[in-house]
Design a protein around this motif. Sequence first.
Motif, PDB file in Angstrom:
ATOM      1  N   GLY A 212       0.849  -1.156   0.033  1.00 57.07           N
ATOM      2  CA  GLY A 212       0.041   0.204   0.012  1.00 57.07           C
ATOM      3  C   GLY A 212       0.885   1.117   0.126  1.00 57.07           C
ATOM      4  N   LYS A 213       1.980   1.292   0.893  1.00 59.57           N
ATOM      5  CA  LYS A 213       2.849   2.478   0.808  1.00 59.57           C
ATOM      6  C   LYS A 213       3.303   2.600  -0.428  1.00 59.57           C
ATOM      7  CE  LYS A 213       3.786   1.999   5.736  1.00 59.57           C
ATOM      8  NZ  LYS A 213       5.020   1.748   6.694  1.00 59.57           N
ATOM      9  N   ARG A 214       3.978   1.619  -1.192  1.00 52.33           N
ATOM     10  CA  ARG A 214       4.553   1.681  -2.709  1.00 52.33           C
ATOM     11  C   ARG A 214       3.821   2.342  -3.482  1.00 52.33           C
ATOM     12  NH1 ARG A 214       5.931  -2.726  -4.093  1.00 52.33           N
ATOM     13  NH2 ARG A 214       5.567  -4.306  -2.533  1.00 52.33           N
ATOM     14  N   VAL A 215       2.529   1.657  -3.796  1.00 52.61           N
ATOM     15  CA  VAL A 215       1.596   1.976  -4.933  1.00 52.61           C
ATOM     16  C   VAL A 215       0.994   3.388  -4.780  1.00 52.61           C
ATOM     17  CG1 VAL A 215       1.067  -0.200  -5.465  1.00 52.61           C
ATOM     18  CG2 VAL A 215      -0.448   0.996  -3.842  1.00 52.61           C
ATOM     19  N   HIS A 216       0.844   3.767  -3.476  1.00 52.96           N
ATOM     20  CA  HIS A 216       0.398   5.116  -3.237  1.00 52.96           C
ATOM     21  C   HIS A 216       1.429   6.197  -3.491  1.00 52.96           C
ATOM     22  CE1 HIS A 216      -3.717   4.575  -2.257  1.00 52.96           C
ATOM     23  NE2 HIS A 216      -3.341   3.494  -1.152  1.00 52.96           N
ATOM     24  N   GLY A 217       2.708   5.753  -2.779  1.00 60.88           N
ATOM     25  CA  GLY A 217       3.870   6.527  -3.112  1.00 60.88           C
ATOM     26  C   GLY A 217       4.273   6.904  -4.703  1.00 60.88           C
ATOM     27  N   LEU A 218       3.861   5.925  -5.473  1.00 60.19           N
ATOM     28  CA  LEU A 218       4.081   6.203  -6.784  1.00 60.19           C
ATOM     29  C   LEU A 218       2.887   6.701  -7.677  1.00 60.19           C
ATOM     30  CD1 LEU A 218       5.386   2.376  -7.596  1.00 60.19           C
ATOM     31  CD2 LEU A 218       6.666   4.603  -7.604  1.00 60.19           C
ATOM     32  N   GLY A 219       1.630   6.185  -7.241  1.00 61.69           N
ATOM     33  CA  GLY A 219       0.399   6.938  -7.931  1.00 61.69           C
ATOM     34  C   GLY A 219      -0.024   8.142  -7.191  1.00 61.69           C
ATOM     35  N   GLY A 220       0.193   8.292  -5.970  1.00 56.82           N
ATOM     36  CA  GLY A 220      -0.472   9.353  -5.130  1.00 56.82           C
ATOM     37  C   GLY A 220      -1.165   8.937  -4.248  1.00 56.82           C
ATOM     38  N   TRP A 221      -1.661   9.554  -3.097  1.00 54.77           N
ATOM     39  CA  TRP A 221      -2.177   9.041  -1.948  1.00 54.77           C
ATOM     40  C   TRP A 221      -3.749   9.385  -2.160  1.00 54.77           C
ATOM     41  CZ3 TRP A 221      -1.204   5.667   1.979  1.00 54.77           C
ATOM     42  CH2 TRP A 221       0.115   5.292   2.151  1.00 54.77           C
ATOM     43  N   ASN A 222      -3.997  10.168  -3.276  1.00 53.46           N
ATOM     44  CA  ASN A 222      -5.452  10.489  -3.485  1.00 53.46           C
ATOM     45  C   ASN A 222      -6.072   9.447  -4.716  1.00 53.46           C
ATOM     46  OD1 ASN A 222      -3.777  11.112  -5.795  1.00 53.46           O
ATOM     47  ND2 ASN A 222      -4.987  12.920  -6.604  1.00 53.46           N
ATOM     48  N   LYS A 223      -5.293   8.418  -4.902  1.00 54.78           N
ATOM     49  CA  LYS A 223      -5.659   7.160  -5.853  1.00 54.78           C
ATOM     50  C   LYS A 223      -6.395   6.228  -4.881  1.00 54.78           C
ATOM     51  CE  LYS A 223      -3.306   8.136 -10.013  1.00 54.78           C
ATOM     52  NZ  LYS A 223      -2.496   7.650 -11.070  1.00 54.78           N
ATOM     53  N   ILE A 224      -7.419   5.484  -5.489  1.00 52.86           N
ATOM     54  CA  ILE A 224      -7.932   4.316  -4.597  1.00 52.86           C
ATOM     55  C   ILE A 224      -7.106   2.980  -5.168  1.00 52.86           C
ATOM     56  CG2 ILE A 224      -9.848   3.196  -4.157  1.00 52.86           C
ATOM     57  CD1 ILE A 224     -11.744   5.421  -4.646  1.00 52.86           C
ATOM     58  N   ALA A 225      -6.762   2.154  -4.236  1.00 59.47           N
ATOM     59  CA  ALA A 225      -5.956   1.176  -4.643  1.00 59.47           C
ATOM     60  C   ALA A 225      -6.625  -0.254  -4.075  1.00 59.47           C
ATOM     61  CB  ALA A 225      -4.555   1.382  -4.232  1.00 59.47           C
ATOM     62  N   PRO A 226      -7.647  -0.840  -4.881  1.00 60.32           N
ATOM     63  CA  PRO A 226      -8.272  -1.928  -4.039  1.00 60.32           C
ATOM     64  C   PRO A 226      -7.515  -3.246  -4.406  1.00 60.32           C
ATOM     65  CG  PRO A 226      -9.838  -0.707  -5.684  1.00 60.32           C
ATOM     66  CD  PRO A 226      -8.356  -0.265  -5.782  1.00 60.32           C
ATOM     67  N   GLU A 227      -7.562  -4.062  -3.499  1.00 64.70           N
ATOM     68  CA  GLU A 227      -6.883  -5.377  -3.602  1.00 64.70           C
ATOM     69  C   GLU A 227      -7.670  -6.526  -3.756  1.00 64.70           C
ATOM     70  OE1 GLU A 227      -2.543  -6.570  -1.850  1.00 64.70           O
ATOM     71  OE2 GLU A 227      -4.241  -7.020  -0.280  1.00 64.70           O
TER      72      GLU A 227
ATOM     73  N   VAL B   6      -5.251  -2.536   4.653  1.00 62.59           N
ATOM     74  CA  VAL B   6      -5.888  -1.322   4.866  1.00 62.59           C
ATOM     75  C   VAL B   6      -4.948  -0.235   5.709  1.00 62.59           C
ATOM     76  CG1 VAL B   6      -7.843  -0.443   6.333  1.00 62.59           C
ATOM     77  CG2 VAL B   6      -8.122  -2.605   4.962  1.00 62.59           C
ATOM     78  N   ALA B   7      -4.139  -0.938   6.423  1.00 64.51           N
ATOM     79  CA  ALA B   7      -3.370   0.082   7.367  1.00 64.51           C
ATOM     80  C   ALA B   7      -2.495   0.658   6.519  1.00 64.51           C
ATOM     81  CB  ALA B   7      -2.461  -0.780   8.457  1.00 64.51           C
ATOM     82  N   GLY B   8      -2.044   0.042   5.249  1.00 62.30           N
ATOM     83  CA  GLY B   8      -1.129   0.770   4.295  1.00 62.30           C
ATOM     84  C   GLY B   8      -1.896   1.378   3.382  1.00 62.30           C
ATOM     85  N   GLY B   9      -3.072   1.763   3.395  1.00 60.81           N
ATOM     86  CA  GLY B   9      -3.776   2.395   2.367  1.00 60.81           C
ATOM     87  C   GLY B   9      -4.606   1.668   1.234  1.00 60.81           C
ATOM     88  N   ILE B  10      -4.702   0.102   1.517  1.00 62.44           N
ATOM     89  CA  ILE B  10      -5.243  -0.368   0.325  1.00 62.44           C
ATOM     90  C   ILE B  10      -6.811  -0.696   0.822  1.00 62.44           C
ATOM     91  CG2 ILE B  10      -5.486  -2.992  -0.437  1.00 62.44           C
ATOM     92  CD1 ILE B  10      -2.695  -3.295  -0.275  1.00 62.44           C
ATOM     93  N   ALA B  11      -7.738  -0.464  -0.283  1.00 61.33           N
ATOM     94  CA  ALA B  11      -9.072  -0.515  -0.217  1.00 61.33           C
ATOM     95  C   ALA B  11      -9.498  -2.028  -0.350  1.00 61.33           C
ATOM     96  CB  ALA B  11      -9.889   0.273  -1.300  1.00 61.33           C
ATOM     97  N   PRO B  12     -10.560  -2.345   0.479  1.00 56.64           N
ATOM     98  CA  PRO B  12     -10.687  -3.944   0.598  1.00 56.64           C
ATOM     99  C   PRO B  12     -11.729  -4.330  -0.770  1.00 56.64           C
ATOM    100  CG  PRO B  12     -12.308  -2.660   2.022  1.00 56.64           C
ATOM    101  CD  PRO B  12     -11.239  -1.671   1.509  1.00 56.64           C
ATOM    102  N   TRP B  13     -11.361  -5.595  -1.073  1.00 54.93           N
ATOM    103  CA  TRP B  13     -11.841  -6.290  -2.349  1.00 54.93           C
ATOM    104  C   TRP B  13     -11.919  -7.783  -1.821  1.00 54.93           C
ATOM    105  CZ3 TRP B  13      -8.762  -5.900  -7.465  1.00 54.93           C
ATOM    106  CH2 TRP B  13      -9.288  -6.828  -8.327  1.00 54.93           C
ATOM    107  N   TRP B  14     -13.409  -8.079  -1.317  1.00 52.65           N
ATOM    108  CA  TRP B  14     -13.551  -9.701  -1.305  1.00 52.65           C
ATOM    109  C   TRP B  14     -13.788 -10.153  -2.598  1.00 52.65           C
ATOM    110  CZ3 TRP B  14     -18.138 -10.998  -3.916  1.00 52.65           C
ATOM    111  CH2 TRP B  14     -19.079 -10.210  -3.738  1.00 52.65           C
ATOM    112  N   HIS B  15     -13.257 -11.785  -2.604  1.00 57.81           N
ATOM    113  CA  HIS B  15     -12.983 -12.325  -3.909  1.00 57.81           C
ATOM    114  C   HIS B  15     -13.391 -13.845  -3.303  1.00 57.81           C
ATOM    115  CE1 HIS B  15     -10.067 -14.004  -7.211  1.00 57.81           C
ATOM    116  NE2 HIS B  15     -11.273 -14.068  -7.610  1.00 57.81           N
TER     117      HIS B  15
END
Length: 784
Positions: free
Chosen positions: A342-357, A382-391
């Motif tokens: 979560g930290k890496r993808v937001h650090g690259l794309g920005g903390w304003n983007k949603i990153a579901p996993e 979630v603690a790292g900023g990832i949005a939840p995605w059940w599968h």
Amino acid sequence: MKKNIELESRRDFLKMTAAASLAASVGGLLPGEAHGQAARSTDRPWYKRSYRWGQINLNEQDPLHYDLQWWRSYWKRTQTQGLVINAGGIVAFYPSKDPLHHQARFLNGGDLYGDLVRAARADGLTVFARMDCGSAFEPFYKAHPDWFAMTAEGKPYTTGGRRGNLAVGTEPGDDDDVMLYTTCINGPYYDEYIPKILREIIAHEKPDGFTDNHWAGQGRNSMCYCVNCKSKFRQASGKDLPTKKDWNDPVYRQWIEWSHKRRRETWDLFTNTTKAAGGPDCIWSGMLSGNFVQAASSFRDMKELCERADIIMLDQQGRASSGFGPPGAGLNGGFQENGDTGKRVHGLGGWNKIAPESMATYGPRKAARPIPEVRMWMVDGVAGGIAPWWHHVGGYQEDRRQFRVMEPLFRWYAEHQQYLINREPIATVGVVYSERNFEWYGRDDANDLALAPYNGMIQALIRARIPYVAVHADNIDRDANKVSLLILPNLAAMSNSQVESVRRFVSKGGSLVATDETSLYDEYGDRRPDFALSDVFGAQYIGKQDGPHKASGLDHSYLRLTPDVGQDVDGPRHGDEPAKSAARHPALRGFEGTNILTFGGILHEVKPAQDSTVLLTFIPIFPAYPPENSWMRTPRTEIPGLIVREQEGARIAYLPADIDRRYEQGNIPDHGDLLGNVVRWAAKDTIPLEVRGPGLIDCHLYRQQDRLVLHLVNLTSAGTWRIPVEELIPVGPLTVRMKLPEGVAGKRLFLTVSAETATPVRQQGGWIQFEVKSVLDHEVVVLE
């Protein structure tokens, strides 16, 4: 759960959709509202307001028995905002007009994709149409064999079957042992066919966007020699395709760069296609992996693609060795990997983007994974900023235990979503990485050479409860003003511009910790004669390496702490050992009872600068067996293992010894303590968080305007290093101190998981202190 798919008529869908649209347009609802409402509001694009996702990965039998009513109730109970629904690619779940687009075996003229989309619309949900363009059935291959990936011998690459994979040229055993043929990313299948299918799906029942987890084609280890690859590579390079893997071959290097470029072009082609056919917000966003090595080997440049993506879709369903985690991540995969992703993808794309996993509730396909395992992977993400995605795989499940885990987690997330989004991390320590280091330095041994040092370093930071952010090496200048310390864990392959960025950071007073072969190679993995940052480290490489020949090896060697301290009380004293203790550097705090630390790893011999201080020296290998022969042949050397210096306000520590790699591979507490000490010394007094108490706690600290949000993830369990975890062990009490930034008064503090007010709370000297009584899996503290 068995029910015919035509549970609702199209007229009913239209009525319900109209009602939902009217309600959304009137309300203008914000993220965090109830089921479906935020996803369908019109104040912002859907990909900026759909946080909670779900996916039923359809199988070919689902059209016979799909219980739409039950699943709609599940969407509601989990307060899902967006759905990923199978549309086409390998299998079409709608009545495609293309004769080669394989229809789901039991679709029988139906439209399961369309039914699901209409139901989702009626319920106010966002829809991502799922594609899989990585392979196709035999009739397609026979019609267009030049559209498929070929070996150098001219045989097609194939996958599938009951066992999951079939070797090249293998024939299936029976009708159900289906062979799939791998499509080539450089052929008309990607350039013409998939864009046509995307347009057809939009015309049939337009989704909000498209996603695909097999969009990137063949990976680095399966070179394609089809006619399209041959002709396009010759056109781009003037050369024939390389005949074998050879990292030193200029043609092979061109092929690597060319392959990356093609994935970026494919990304742009698909998203331009969907926007042209479906409107500016009908985006295409291919799924990405959170694993460094996997991303590099599949030519997915995470920096480029996270910057391109409007929403970052992650296909990383569980930790390593779970059966669904990233391959090659080793046996010690921990939940902290997800927080780091979560930290890496937001650090690259920005903390304003949603990153579901995509978070798998199963493992393997039809059996439920233990609830603690799923919960821990999710909460650290979630603690790292990832949005939840059940599968879930398939619309019908006999192991219904997998449905128990997501509802409480999603409902908690929905209730407290306002604290989990639109925030910026607070950390003064930045851990630097780059894809090129994993690809061009790590090459075919990236897990041990490059990934293990990175993982070892972040594990040491987590153990020391030091918040950190991940900084891409190309973004050092951009992100340097946010941190006071940069850590370079074996960042061996560095471009000249990256080296100069580090120099600028240090020249302005920024501190630095570096390990192993950092800056000893250029951006293509070619060795330099000396570290490019030799002058910064205060160490000159003399060209000699001690220790095992491979990064995964282990020798019987040690490191000596300087100066020696006497042990008159704790044990007998050697003849040349001092009788009294001497003062040691703060980086060696806690080791007063020993003069040596176990090592066993790789050390690069260096000559220290005159203004540097050597804190550790190398003790070479000596026999371990038999005990009668186990004594140090060379108990003292001048070979440095840790060098520190201070220069114009900057504190610099360089470890020629690969302590970070050894900590990841051996989990030796002394190595974790040493790394934590070095970082705390180099960071001076800038670390904004202290957490005291038992257990292994992953700490993530954020700021939201005038509030602070702290995640405490409890990694202490009966199976922390074994998969799966089946029992959670509470820890506590924890005493927490947080530094109050300007603009945060700290007047109200509450806990979102236990729903308690932390007490006692007191402020002193710009810090606030409080106690958390107990943490089971995680706790989120809000201070506002």
